[in-house]
Design an enzyme around this catalytic site. Sequence first.
Site, PDB file in Angstrom:
ATOM      1  N   CYS A 100       0.728  21.435   4.446  1.00  0.00           N
ATOM      2  CA  CYS A 100       0.770  19.983   4.660  1.00  0.00           C
ATOM      3  C   CYS A 100       2.025  19.409   4.030  1.00  0.00           C
ATOM      4  CB  CYS A 100      -0.489  19.322   4.101  1.00  0.00           C
ATOM      5  SG  CYS A 100      -0.797  19.711   2.391  1.00  0.00           S
ATOM      6  N   GLU A 105     -10.930  30.576  -3.235  1.00  0.00           N
ATOM      7  CA  GLU A 105     -10.856  29.129  -3.467  1.00  0.00           C
ATOM      8  C   GLU A 105     -11.176  28.840  -4.927  1.00  0.00           C
ATOM      9  OE1 GLU A 105     -10.238  26.087  -1.820  1.00  0.00           O
ATOM     10  OE2 GLU A 105     -10.912  25.197  -3.691  1.00  0.00           O
ATOM     11  N   ASP A 111      -3.285  28.406   3.028  1.00  0.00           N
ATOM     12  CA  ASP A 111      -3.303  26.969   3.296  1.00  0.00           C
ATOM     13  C   ASP A 111      -3.286  26.225   1.961  1.00  0.00           C
ATOM     14  OD1 ASP A 111      -3.634  24.464   4.360  1.00  0.00           O
ATOM     15  OD2 ASP A 111      -5.670  24.785   5.085  1.00  0.00           O
ATOM     16  N   CYS A 145       0.839  -1.206   0.000  1.00  0.00           N
ATOM     17  CA  CYS A 145       0.000   0.000   0.000  1.00  0.00           C
ATOM     18  C   CYS A 145       0.872   1.253   0.000  1.00  0.00           C
ATOM     19  CB  CYS A 145      -0.927  -0.036   1.208  1.00  0.00           C
ATOM     20  SG  CYS A 145      -1.557   1.564   1.710  1.00  0.00           S
TER      21      CYS A 145
HETATM   22  N1  SAH Z   1      -8.179  25.834   4.180  1.00  0.00           N
HETATM   23  C1  SAH Z   1      -9.023  24.728   3.814  1.00  0.00           C
HETATM   24  C2  SAH Z   1      -8.566  24.012   2.547  1.00  0.00           C
HETATM   25  C3  SAH Z   1      -7.115  23.654   2.439  1.00  0.00           C
HETATM   26  S1  SAH Z   1      -6.719  22.508   1.151  1.00  0.00           S
HETATM   27  C4  SAH Z   1      -9.165  23.759   4.964  1.00  0.00           C
HETATM   28  O1  SAH Z   1      -8.426  23.828   5.928  1.00  0.00           O
HETATM   29  O2  SAH Z   1     -10.047  22.899   4.905  1.00  0.00           O
HETATM   30  C5  SAH Z   1      -6.241  23.525  -0.174  1.00  0.00           C
HETATM   31  C6  SAH Z   1      -7.388  24.113  -0.965  1.00  0.00           C
HETATM   32  O3  SAH Z   1      -6.811  24.917  -1.985  1.00  0.00           O
HETATM   33  C7  SAH Z   1      -8.293  23.132  -1.663  1.00  0.00           C
HETATM   34  O4  SAH Z   1      -9.632  23.396  -1.307  1.00  0.00           O
HETATM   35  C8  SAH Z   1      -8.065  23.393  -3.167  1.00  0.00           C
HETATM   36  O5  SAH Z   1      -9.244  23.249  -3.931  1.00  0.00           O
HETATM   37  C9  SAH Z   1      -7.603  24.828  -3.154  1.00  0.00           C
HETATM   38  N2  SAH Z   1      -6.745  25.269  -4.249  1.00  0.00           N
HETATM   39  C10 SAH Z   1      -5.794  24.570  -4.927  1.00  0.00           C
HETATM   40  N3  SAH Z   1      -5.175  25.347  -5.815  1.00  0.00           N
HETATM   41  C11 SAH Z   1      -5.719  26.589  -5.703  1.00  0.00           C
HETATM   42  C12 SAH Z   1      -5.494  27.833  -6.353  1.00  0.00           C
HETATM   43  N4  SAH Z   1      -4.566  27.955  -7.300  1.00  0.00           N
HETATM   44  N5  SAH Z   1      -6.228  28.893  -5.981  1.00  0.00           N
HETATM   45  C13 SAH Z   1      -7.185  28.784  -5.025  1.00  0.00           C
HETATM   46  N6  SAH Z   1      -7.434  27.629  -4.377  1.00  0.00           N
HETATM   47  C14 SAH Z   1      -6.733  26.544  -4.710  1.00  0.00           C
END
Ligand code: SAH
Length: 382
Positions: free
Chosen positions: A339, A264, A312, A13
Amino acid sequence: MEHAKKCPVYKKCGGCRYQDISYKKQLEMKQEQVRKLLKPFCKVYPMVGMENPYHYRNKVHAVFDRRPDGTIISGVYEEKTHRVVAVDDCLIEDEKADAIICDIRGMLRPFKIKTYDEDTGYGLLRHVLVRRAFATGEIMVVLVLGSPILPSKNNFVKALRKLHPEITTIVINVNNKKTSMVLGEKETVIYGRGYIEDVLCGQTFRISPKSFYQVNPVQTEKLYAKAIELAGLTGRERVIDAYCGIGTIGICAADRAREVIGVELNRDAVRDAVRNAKRNEKKNVSFYTADAGKIMLQMAEQGERADVVFMDPPRSGSDEIFMASVVRLRPKRIVYISCNPETQARDLKYFTSNGYRVEGAYPYDCFPFTGHTECVSLLTRN
Ligand code: SAH
């Protein structure tokens, strides 16, 4: 601390890289990894671990396949391949979700549902995605099909809900493409509301199938609390929540800010975010559906300002258009949640060369037994 339980398929896995290692030792190793990457910038605080590091994942994804002898299996792709490794229960996944997946597998033959063959495109069921909201107990099941029609779908729903009455919604997602993406565009709700609701930091959030939601809610609450504390809000700030998903961070911070703007890319997530702001009666929160860099650049060009930026981004980190625009908005504080400490280190380097210093990094173990780590860092303007 106890030693790790054993998983029969962990080598194939590949998810649990730290399977053989005691949880205490895992935390030390991750701490060391973050320390090495971020020590050029700031102090790295001790990693916050879990009391019980098992079965923390609220989202479980299983791929379905048929062995040459006809046995139907469900599980994960063998690391770096498209071979399916059978998994019935997993040390880190929610146990209820695993049980639902096993029972769906058992229902396939009586319902004459064939598993999808990636090479030929024959068959129907590709994946099953289960999400459980730990705080409310609501459960969502997403059946990912190669074509839109599920035979005897009403009876299927009835039979599945008889086995697991806790399931509150069932959605068909159609993915007929040759792709490694699990979910396709098209969705049909065949039972319930089409989303589940969870409670995080005292706020209620609806989560649709395609929206991102943190997989480890226990650790997420601690992480968000730290992120919001680091933002140093007094009620007067204009706050940007970039890469906001369903709006969790911004909505949790809204009572302590003047205004929150969420950005987003994913449409479904923004739709959830807008409803979530309303549901939690946050009148000072608004959202944009767009690439975060584009919106920030637009705001910078219009001469706008922000006091605090939460960011984030996904594992790949942020980009220069985004970061350069953030610098132009001149926030006093940037709270960077990541992350992936490697891309975070790269991005911190950009900020420290452009007028910011890093005050500290606070790692959280959101992904026990895997090689992944979450970390929140505070930047302030020089
Ligand atoms: N802050 C939120 C999500 C974090 S994950 C939480 O804690 O739940 C990262 C997010 O970034 C995802 O929802 C993804 O759809 C978004 N994302 C990815 N690339 C992006 C971009 N270029 N512009 C805006 N959002 C983006």
